[in-house]
Design a protein around this motif. Structure first.
Motif, PDB file in Angstrom:
ATOM      1  N   ALA A  37       2.249   5.149   0.197  1.00 12.74           N
ATOM      2  CA  ALA A  37       1.950   6.260   1.091  1.00 12.74           C
ATOM      3  C   ALA A  37       0.824   7.110   0.499  1.00 12.74           C
ATOM      4  CB  ALA A  37       3.195   7.096   1.329  1.00 12.74           C
TER       5      ALA A  37
ATOM      6  N   GLU B 175      -1.708   6.043  -1.285  1.00 13.54           N
ATOM      7  CA  GLU B 175      -2.988   5.386  -1.030  1.00 13.54           C
ATOM      8  C   GLU B 175      -3.486   5.660   0.387  1.00 13.54           C
ATOM      9  OE1 GLU B 175      -3.860   1.166  -2.778  1.00 13.54           O
ATOM     10  OE2 GLU B 175      -1.720   1.537  -2.879  1.00 13.54           O
ATOM     11  N   LEU B 176      -2.534   5.660   1.335  1.00 14.93           N
ATOM     12  CA  LEU B 176      -2.920   5.892   2.728  1.00 14.93           C
ATOM     13  C   LEU B 176      -3.435   7.312   2.927  1.00 14.93           C
ATOM     14  CD1 LEU B 176       0.029   4.030   4.442  1.00 14.93           C
ATOM     15  CD2 LEU B 176      -2.373   3.334   4.402  1.00 14.93           C
ATOM     16  N   ARG B 177      -2.745   8.255   2.312  1.00 19.03           N
ATOM     17  CA  ARG B 177      -3.174   9.638   2.423  1.00 19.03           C
ATOM     18  C   ARG B 177      -4.564   9.784   1.770  1.00 19.03           C
ATOM     19  NH1 ARG B 177      -2.046  15.365   1.853  1.00 19.03           N
ATOM     20  NH2 ARG B 177      -4.050  16.009   1.006  1.00 19.03           N
TER      21      ARG B 177
ATOM     22  N   HIS C 240      -6.796   7.474   1.528  1.00 20.33           N
ATOM     23  CA  HIS C 240      -7.733   6.830   2.441  1.00 20.33           C
ATOM     24  C   HIS C 240      -8.251   7.842   3.456  1.00 20.33           C
ATOM     25  CE1 HIS C 240      -8.775   4.300   5.981  1.00 20.33           C
ATOM     26  NE2 HIS C 240      -9.280   3.517   5.050  1.00 20.33           N
ATOM     27  N   ARG C 241      -7.328   8.648   3.960  1.00 16.83           N
ATOM     28  CA  ARG C 241      -7.733   9.674   4.921  1.00 16.83           C
ATOM     29  C   ARG C 241      -8.619  10.724   4.261  1.00 16.83           C
ATOM     30  NH1 ARG C 241      -3.266  12.897   8.290  1.00 16.83           N
ATOM     31  NH2 ARG C 241      -3.870  15.004   7.814  1.00 16.83           N
TER      32      ARG C 241
ATOM     33  N   GLN D 145       0.864  -1.162   0.000  1.00 23.11           N
ATOM     34  CA  GLN D 145       0.000   0.000   0.000  1.00 23.11           C
ATOM     35  C   GLN D 145       0.906   1.219   0.000  1.00 23.11           C
ATOM     36  OE1 GLN D 145      -2.806  -0.042   3.208  1.00 23.11           O
ATOM     37  NE2 GLN D 145      -4.359   0.854   1.911  1.00 23.11           N
TER      38      GLN D 145
END
Lengths: 183, 449
Positions: free
Chosen positions: A29, A31-33, A35-36, A27
Motif C-alpha cells: 500500500a 508503494e501505491l501511495r 506512486h501517487r 505491491q
C-alpha cells in the motif's frame, strides 16, 4: 468453513501436479501511495528528481536542489530518499549526499527538518519534504543546529557565515573541514 | 491420568462444542464427529511468529484439535526470551525459534504435526501462503502485518456484483500485545476490514528531533539516540549499525554513557539502550496468554462454525483493573488492498494510450491524466518528466501485452477526478478482464455457483 477447506484440500489432492505457478509481485500500500505522490510532484523549478534503479523502483530516489536565492545560491545539493513499505505511516529516510556547511545538516548528511521526524504526519507527502529541504537552503536556521559551529557563526556573524558558505561551496576548508566543490 | 480412557477423554471438552447443535452457532455449522475429525485432518493453520505470542498460539492450537500446523519465524532464541517464551530452554539459546517451538509442542501433544520455517516471511513464494486455511499472526511490527495482509488479500476475488467469493477468502486472526495491553482481531478480507483499512489505529512512532539529540539532550533516551543515530555515523563512516550485534550495542551504550555524563543526565543502562535502539516493548507472559487464547478460540470458531466469530476487534487492557471491549470496525470500501476496485472489461487490442483515454469517460472513474501501475511495473507516469520519458514508449503498445497477457488482473491508476467542478486527486484500484481470450471470461462468470 471447514467444508470449504475440505473441498479445497480434496481438489488439491486430485490435481496434484497441474497449475502453472503465477508469481505475483507484491505491491505494498505504501508503494501505491508513493506512486501517487510521485505522479503528482510539483517541485520548485530549480529542483530535479532521478531514479537510479529505473522506472519500477520508486522507493529509492534522489532529489537535487539548486537554491535560487540566499547564501547557497548557485550550489547543487543531492539528497537520497528511502521510502518504507509502510509509507506514509512512517516518514521517508532522507540524507544529504553533498557535504555542506550548513547549521541544520551535519557532515554525515543527517538533516534536521521537523517534518522528517517528530512532526511527520501521513497527510504530508514527498512534495512537502522537497519544499522543506528547499526552504532549509533559503532560510538556514541557527535555532535547530546539527552543525554546531556553523550555527554559532550564522547567529553571531552572518557576514562571516556568508563567506564560509562561499568558501565551502567553491571547494575549500572551513576550520578543519574540507568541503568539495558543489557550484 | 488413566490411560484406558485416553482416546475419548482427549477431545471430551472439544466434543461439547463440536458434536452438539446450538442456537448461537455460526452459519453452516454441521455438528458431528465428522466435523471434529475434519478439523484435525483438513484445517491447516499457519502461525506467523514464534515469539511470545507465537509459542502460546502453537500450544493453544495444538490443544484445540488442530493437527496440521506450520510456523514461520526469522529469529533465533535469545536469553531474554526465556521468561515468557515458555517453549524454549536455556540450552536452546541461539537456535531458530520456529524449529524449537515446533519440536517442543510435537513432543507434548501427540498427533499434531508442526512444520517449522526458519526465515523471512517475504522470502516465501506467495503460493506458500495460499495453502493454509487460516493464518494466525503473532507479530510485533506493522511492516510484517501489512505484508501478510497484502498477501492474504491478493488471493481475494470478487464476482461481478462486487461480492467477495467465499472460496477465495483467506481468514486471518491477528494478535498483538504491549505490556498490559493487547488486541485480537478477525480479518476476513472482503468481509471485515483488512489491516490496511484501519492502519490509522496505530499511533505514530515517537521520534526525537535530531537537533535536540545533537544540542540539547534532556533524557537518557536522547543520549542513547545521539550515540545510535549521530555518533555512530561520525565514527564508523559507511558501516551500517547492526542492532543484533552485541559489539555494536555495547559501543552505543558506552557512547551514551559518556554523553549522559557530559550533560549530567542519569539513567542510561545497557537494557535501556537495547530498549530504545531496538524499540523493545515490555512483554508480559499473561497478556500473551490471554490474547493467544482469544485468537485460538476465533480460529476454532472460524474453522468449525461452532459459534459466531468476534466482530471484529477486541482490545484488552489489564493496566488499571481489567477492561475489554469489542469494536466493530467497518471496511474502507475504496481500500486499495482489500477493496473490489472498479471492474473494467477490455479488448485485448486496446493500447495503453486508448485505455488512459477510456478512464476519463468511465462513469465510475472520470479520471483524467492517469498514471498506470501494474504489480510494481510502472506502465505510464504523467510526471515527473524523467519518468514520463522512460514510460512514454509504452503508450502505443497493447495493454494486454504490457501486463504479461494475463486475462484477469488488478492494476492501479492515479489521476484527477472532478466532482461538482472541484478537482481532487485520486488513486484507484481496477479489476481488468480481457474479453474473448479462449473463452476464459465465459468460464469465469459461470463458475460463480
Amino acid at each position: 468453513m471447514i467444508k470449504l477447506f475440505k473441498v479445497k484440500e480434496k481438489q488439491k489432492e486430485l490435481a496434484e501436479s497441474a497449475n502453472g505457478k503465477s508469481s505475483i509481485k507484491k505491491q505494498s500500500a505504501g508503494e501505491l501511495r508513493l506512486h501517487r505522490d510521485i505522479s503528482e510532484l510539483n517541485m520548485p523549478k530549480s529542483c530535479s528528481i532521478s531514479f537510479p534503479n529505473g522506472k519500477d523502483d520508486l522507493m529509492n530516489f534522489e532529489v537535487t536542489i539548486r537554491p535560487d536565492e540566499g547564501y547557497y545560491l548557485g550550489g547543487t545539493f543531492m539528497f537520497t530518499f528511502q521510502v518504507s513499505p509502510i509509507y506514509p505511516h512512517e516518514a521517508p529516510k532522507v540524507k544529504c549526499k553533498t557535504k555542506v556547511y550548513h547549521p541544520n545538516i551535519d557532515l554525515e548528511g543527517n538533516v534536521c527538518l521537523n517534518i522528517l521526524r517528530e512532526d511527520w504526519k501521513p497527510v504530508l507527502n514527498i512534495n512537502t519534504i522537497i519544499y522543506g529541504l528547499f526552504h532549509l537552503f533559503t532560510e538556514p536556521n541557527s535555532e535547530d543546529p546539527l552543525n554546531h559551529d556553523a550555527a554559532a557563526v550564522l547567529r553571531d556573524n552572518p557576514k562571516l557565515f556568508e563567506s564560509n558558505v562561499r568558501r565551502a561551496m567553491t571547494g575549500g576548508y572551513v576550520g578543519q573541514t574540507l568541503f568539495p566543490r558543489c557550484i | 491420568m488413566a490411560d484406558t480412557e485416553a482416546q475419548p477423554s482427549r477431545s471430551r471438552d472439544l466434543d461439547k462444542l463440536l458434536l452438539r447443535p446450538g442456537n448461537l452457532v455460526g452459519a453452516n455449522f454441521d455438528p458431528g464427529e465428522e466435523l471434529r475429525d475434519d478439523l484435525a485432518k483438513y484445517a491447516k493453520v499457519l502461525v506467523v511468529g514464534a515469539g511470545g505470542l507465537g509459542c502460546e498460539l502453537l500450544k493453544d492450537l495444538a490443544l484445540s484439535g488442530f493437527q496440521n500446523l506450520e510456523v514461520i519465524d526469522m529469529d533465533r532464541i535469545e536469553v531474554t526470551n526465556l521468561n515468557r517464551q515458555f517453549l524454549f530452554r536455556f540450552e536452546d539459546v541461539g537456535k531458530p525459534k520456529a524449529e524449537v517451538a515446533a519440536k517442543r509442542v510435537m513432543e507434548r501433544v501427540s498427533g499434531v504435526n508442526i512444520k517449522p520455517h526458519y526465515g523471512r516471511i517475504e522470502d516465501k513464494e506467495i503460493d506458500f501462503y495460499s495453502d493454509f486455511s487460516i493464518i494466525a499472526l503473532g507479530l510485533d511490527s506493522i511492516e510484517a502485518r501489512s505484508y501478510i495482509n497484502a498477501v492474504a488479500c491478493s488471493f481475494l476475488e470478487y464476482d461481478s456484483d462486487d461480492k467477495a467469493r467465499e472460496e477465495t477468502i483467506k481468514p486471518m486472526v491477528d494478535g498483538g500485545t504491549e505490556g498490559f495491553k493487547g488486541h485480537a482481531r478477525v480479518i476476513l478480507p472482503g468481509v471485515t476490514p483488512c489491516f490496511e483499512c484501519t492502519i490509522w489505529l496505530f499511533p505514530p512512532q515517537v521520534k526525537f528531533p535530531l537537533c535536540t539529540l545533537a544540542e540539547t539532550p534532556r533524557t537518557a533516551a536522547h543520549c542513547i539516540e545521539y550515540a545510535h543515530l549521530i555518533k555512530w555515523d561520525e565514527v564508523h563512516s559507511g558501516k551500517a549499525f547492526d542492532p543484533d550485534d552485541p559489539e555494536h550495542m555495547k559501543w552505543v551504550y558506552n557512547e551514551a554513557v559518556k554523553r549522559a555524563e557530559l550533560f549530567g543526565i542519569p539513567g542510561v543502562t545497557y537494557s535501556l539502550t537495547q530498549g530504545v535502539v531496538k524499540n523493545i516493548i515490555p512483554a508480559i507472559a499473561s497478556t500473551n496468554a490471554i490474547i493467544s487464547a482469544a485468537c485460538t478460540l476465533e480460529t476454532l470458531k472460524l474453522a468449525s462454525g461452532c459459534s459466531k466469530t468476534l466482530s471484529n476487534y477486541l482490545t484488552y487492557n489489564g493496566a488499571e483493573g481489567l477492561h475489554t471491549k469489542v469494536t466493530e470496525f467497518v471496511r474502507d470500501k475504496d481500500c486499495l488492498v482489500c477493496g473490489p476496485g472498479v471492474l473494467i472489461e477490455l479488448e485485448t487490442s486496446i493500447t495503453l494510450q486508448k485505455f488512459i483515454g477510456l478512464l476519463e469517460e468511465h462513469p465510475k472513474l472520470l479520471l483524467s491524466k492517469a498514471s498506470v501501475t501494474h504489480q510494481r511495473n510502472n506502465l505510464y507516469m504523467q510526471a515527473p518528466p524523467v519518468l514520463e520519458e522512460m514510460t512514454r514508449s509504452n503508450l502505443s503498445l497493447p495493454l494486454f501485452d504490457l501486463m504479461g497477457k494475463t486475462t484477469k488482473t488488478t492494476l492501479h491508476v492515479t489521476g484527477t477526478t472532478s466532482k461538482n467542478d472541484k478537482k481532487t486527486s485520486a488513486l484507484r484500484k481496477l479489476r481488468v478482464v480481457f474479453k474473448g481470450v479462449d473463452g476464459v471470461t465465459d468460464m469465469d462468470t459461470a463458475g460463480g455457483a
